[in-house]
Design a protein around this motif. Structure first.
Motif, PDB file in Angstrom:
ATOM      1  N   LYS A 171      53.334 -55.275  -2.221  1.00  0.00           N
ATOM      2  CA  LYS A 171      53.153 -55.342  -3.664  1.00  0.00           C
ATOM      3  C   LYS A 171      54.008 -54.258  -4.312  1.00  0.00           C
ATOM      4  CE  LYS A 171      48.432 -57.167  -3.445  1.00  0.00           C
ATOM      5  NZ  LYS A 171      47.024 -56.947  -3.850  1.00  0.00           N
ATOM      6  N   GLU A 172      54.966 -54.672  -5.106  1.00  0.00           N
ATOM      7  CA  GLU A 172      55.868 -53.716  -5.739  1.00  0.00           C
ATOM      8  C   GLU A 172      55.191 -53.013  -6.904  1.00  0.00           C
ATOM      9  OE1 GLU A 172      59.533 -55.322  -6.985  1.00  0.00           O
ATOM     10  OE2 GLU A 172      60.131 -56.037  -4.997  1.00  0.00           O
ATOM     11  N   ALA A 173      55.615 -51.783  -7.145  1.00  0.00           N
ATOM     12  CA  ALA A 173      55.152 -51.070  -8.332  1.00  0.00           C
ATOM     13  C   ALA A 173      55.742 -51.721  -9.569  1.00  0.00           C
ATOM     14  CB  ALA A 173      55.564 -49.606  -8.238  1.00  0.00           C
ATOM     15  N   GLY A 174      54.895 -51.952 -10.580  1.00  0.00           N
ATOM     16  CA  GLY A 174      55.335 -52.544 -11.829  1.00  0.00           C
ATOM     17  C   GLY A 174      54.999 -51.626 -12.993  1.00  0.00           C
ATOM     18  N   PHE A 175      55.266 -52.092 -14.173  1.00  0.00           N
ATOM     19  CA  PHE A 175      55.085 -51.259 -15.357  1.00  0.00           C
ATOM     20  C   PHE A 175      53.856 -51.666 -16.168  1.00  0.00           C
ATOM     21  CE2 PHE A 175      59.412 -50.739 -13.998  1.00  0.00           C
ATOM     22  CZ  PHE A 175      59.638 -49.376 -14.145  1.00  0.00           C
ATOM     23  N   THR A 176      52.907 -52.323 -15.479  1.00  0.00           N
ATOM     24  CA  THR A 176      51.608 -52.638 -16.064  1.00  0.00           C
ATOM     25  C   THR A 176      50.533 -51.949 -15.235  1.00  0.00           C
ATOM     26  OG1 THR A 176      52.388 -54.807 -16.819  1.00  0.00           O
ATOM     27  CG2 THR A 176      50.012 -54.472 -16.684  1.00  0.00           C
ATOM     28  N   PRO A 177      49.711 -51.084 -15.831  1.00  0.00           N
ATOM     29  CA  PRO A 177      48.689 -50.368 -15.053  1.00  0.00           C
ATOM     30  C   PRO A 177      47.711 -51.333 -14.384  1.00  0.00           C
ATOM     31  CG  PRO A 177      48.962 -49.356 -17.212  1.00  0.00           C
ATOM     32  CD  PRO A 177      49.725 -50.651 -17.246  1.00  0.00           C
TER      33      PRO A 177
ATOM     34  N   ASP B  79      43.910 -51.067  -5.012  1.00  0.00           N
ATOM     35  CA  ASP B  79      45.235 -51.373  -5.542  1.00  0.00           C
ATOM     36  C   ASP B  79      45.370 -50.631  -6.863  1.00  0.00           C
ATOM     37  OD1 ASP B  79      47.653 -52.376  -6.306  1.00  0.00           O
ATOM     38  OD2 ASP B  79      47.023 -54.482  -6.400  1.00  0.00           O
ATOM     39  N   LEU B  80      46.224 -49.605  -6.886  1.00  0.00           N
ATOM     40  CA  LEU B  80      46.388 -48.753  -8.064  1.00  0.00           C
ATOM     41  C   LEU B  80      47.859 -48.721  -8.448  1.00  0.00           C
ATOM     42  CD1 LEU B  80      44.209 -45.761  -6.800  1.00  0.00           C
ATOM     43  CD2 LEU B  80      43.445 -47.732  -8.146  1.00  0.00           C
ATOM     44  N   ASP B  81      48.164 -49.123  -9.673  1.00  0.00           N
ATOM     45  CA  ASP B  81      49.533 -49.130 -10.182  1.00  0.00           C
ATOM     46  C   ASP B  81      49.587 -48.282 -11.441  1.00  0.00           C
ATOM     47  OD1 ASP B  81      52.079 -49.717 -11.241  1.00  0.00           O
ATOM     48  OD2 ASP B  81      52.073 -51.689 -10.309  1.00  0.00           O
TER      49      ASP B  81
ATOM     50  N   ALA C  64      57.746 -46.283 -11.857  1.00  0.00           N
ATOM     51  CA  ALA C  64      56.357 -46.701 -11.662  1.00  0.00           C
ATOM     52  C   ALA C  64      55.966 -46.470 -10.211  1.00  0.00           C
ATOM     53  CB  ALA C  64      56.163 -48.161 -12.034  1.00  0.00           C
ATOM     54  N   LEU C  65      54.697 -46.137 -10.007  1.00  0.00           N
ATOM     55  CA  LEU C  65      54.166 -45.872  -8.670  1.00  0.00           C
ATOM     56  C   LEU C  65      52.972 -46.775  -8.414  1.00  0.00           C
ATOM     57  CD1 LEU C  65      54.143 -44.041  -6.094  1.00  0.00           C
ATOM     58  CD2 LEU C  65      52.577 -42.532  -7.351  1.00  0.00           C
ATOM     59  N   ARG C  66      52.913 -47.335  -7.201  1.00  0.00           N
ATOM     60  CA  ARG C  66      51.783 -48.203  -6.838  1.00  0.00           C
ATOM     61  C   ARG C  66      51.279 -47.818  -5.458  1.00  0.00           C
ATOM     62  NH1 ARG C  66      51.716 -54.724  -7.875  1.00  0.00           N
ATOM     63  NH2 ARG C  66      49.497 -55.082  -7.484  1.00  0.00           N
ATOM     64  N   LEU C  67      49.970 -47.837  -5.298  1.00  0.00           N
ATOM     65  CA  LEU C  67      49.361 -47.479  -4.018  1.00  0.00           C
ATOM     66  C   LEU C  67      48.361 -48.550  -3.613  1.00  0.00           C
ATOM     67  CD1 LEU C  67      48.929 -45.377  -1.734  1.00  0.00           C
ATOM     68  CD2 LEU C  67      47.083 -44.430  -3.135  1.00  0.00           C
ATOM     69  N   ASN C  68      48.565 -49.113  -2.427  1.00  0.00           N
ATOM     70  CA  ASN C  68      47.598 -50.029  -1.832  1.00  0.00           C
ATOM     71  C   ASN C  68      47.056 -49.395  -0.564  1.00  0.00           C
ATOM     72  OD1 ASN C  68      47.317 -53.113  -2.822  1.00  0.00           O
ATOM     73  ND2 ASN C  68      49.261 -52.236  -3.511  1.00  0.00           N
ATOM     74  N   ALA C  69      45.731 -49.505  -0.374  1.00  0.00           N
ATOM     75  CA  ALA C  69      45.100 -48.935   0.809  1.00  0.00           C
ATOM     76  C   ALA C  69      43.939 -49.821   1.239  1.00  0.00           C
ATOM     77  CB  ALA C  69      44.600 -47.512   0.524  1.00  0.00           C
ATOM     78  N   MET C  70      43.631 -49.783   2.544  1.00  0.00           N
ATOM     79  CA  MET C  70      42.509 -50.565   3.053  1.00  0.00           C
ATOM     80  C   MET C  70      41.876 -49.873   4.238  1.00  0.00           C
ATOM     81  SD  MET C  70      43.282 -51.910   6.271  1.00  0.00           S
ATOM     82  CE  MET C  70      42.239 -53.344   6.310  1.00  0.00           C
TER      83      MET C  70
ATOM     84  N   THR D 289      54.419 -47.610  -2.999  1.00  0.00           N
ATOM     85  CA  THR D 289      55.722 -48.120  -3.409  1.00  0.00           C
ATOM     86  C   THR D 289      56.151 -47.423  -4.699  1.00  0.00           C
ATOM     87  OG1 THR D 289      54.884 -49.953  -4.757  1.00  0.00           O
ATOM     88  CG2 THR D 289      55.216 -50.382  -2.415  1.00  0.00           C
ATOM     89  N   LEU D 290      57.449 -47.244  -4.843  1.00  0.00           N
ATOM     90  CA  LEU D 290      58.012 -46.607  -6.029  1.00  0.00           C
ATOM     91  C   LEU D 290      59.115 -47.503  -6.576  1.00  0.00           C
ATOM     92  CD1 LEU D 290      58.077 -43.927  -7.750  1.00  0.00           C
ATOM     93  CD2 LEU D 290      59.979 -43.229  -6.257  1.00  0.00           C
ATOM     94  N   THR D 291      59.026 -47.820  -7.860  1.00  0.00           N
ATOM     95  CA  THR D 291      60.048 -48.636  -8.522  1.00  0.00           C
ATOM     96  C   THR D 291      60.787 -47.775  -9.544  1.00  0.00           C
ATOM     97  OG1 THR D 291      58.824 -50.706  -8.230  1.00  0.00           O
ATOM     98  CG2 THR D 291      60.483 -50.653  -9.964  1.00  0.00           C
TER      99      THR D 291
END
Length: 221
Positions: free
Chosen positions: A1-7, A26-28, A36-42, A63-65
């Motif tokens: 999941k790519e980092a996007g510009f929507t929280p 899932d935190l963007d 933008a920065l996104r973090l997925n964890a499980m 991920t960092l975009t």
């Protein structure tokens, strides 16, 4: 999941039978209009309807975009994943059918039946739009470490009193390095739209594999 510009803020908790527990997040977060920065964890932990069988696994994927311009996007991502479980080869067969035993019966030594998997994976992607032409380049480097040791139930005696057991373990280490470039061009001829694609990939995969046969008092079964 790519980092996007929507929280995005999404947390999931799941629970199930035989002690199943699973957590995902899932935190963007846009850091600016260009980064933008996104973090997925499980995390998951579960038992099984099979005696002695369980698993535990967890993973994290930041991920960092970076968007330096309207036509260019750079994506960096990393994945770390770990999986630990008990190897289970099921129940043996007898005269062409599963042996008539409790479906939870385990054959072998669960304390010596370990399965492990380790993944470290990183990639970088650059995408640029030049008119109708999209240029995309992606480089991926992955390290994989997997091993398992198991006991395998085999032939059953005629009176169903004894089952032959064999055993082995296997270890695999693998490194992948791949680079892929794609060129995509959009065009129309009258009412018909076309998308032309050309690409090239170069890569190298190096694998080390090792296997041992298990012995019981110098016998393979």
């Amino acid at each position: 999941k790519e980092a996007g510009f929507t929280p995005i803020r999404e947390i999931t908790l799941l629970g199930g039978s035989v002690g199943n527990k699973r957590f995902t997040a899932d935190l963007d977060q846009p850091l600016s209009d260009k980064v933008a920065l996104r973090l997925n964890a499980m995390y998951e932990n579960s038992d099984s309807f099979r005696k002695f069988v369980n698993l535990e696994r967890h993973g994290i994927n930041p991920t960092l975009t970076i968007a330096p311009g309207k036509r260019t996007k750079i994506t960096l991502d990393y994945e770390n994943f770990r999986d630990d479980r008990v190897a289970d080869r099921g129940i043996p067969s007898f005269q062409g059918k599963p042996l008539d035993v409790d479906t939870s019966k385990y054959y072998g030594n669960p304390k010596e039946s370990n399965v492990v998997a380790r993944v470290n994976l990183g990639s970088a992607t650059v995408e640029h739009q030049a008119g109708r032409l999209t240029i995309r380049n992606r480089t991926t480097v992955g390290n994989y470490d997997r091993g398992y040791q198991n006991f395998v139930p085999g032939a059953v005696t005629a009176d169903k009193a004894q089952v032959a057991l064999s055993a082995y373990n296997n270890a695999t280490r693998r490194r992948n390095v791949f680079n892929q470039t794609d060129l995509t061009y959009s065009m129309e001829t009258g009412p018909i739209r076309h998308k032309l694609l050309a690409g090239a990939e170069i890569g190298r995969q190096l694998t080390d594999n090792f296997r041992n046969t298990g012995y019981f008092n110098n016998s393979a079964t």
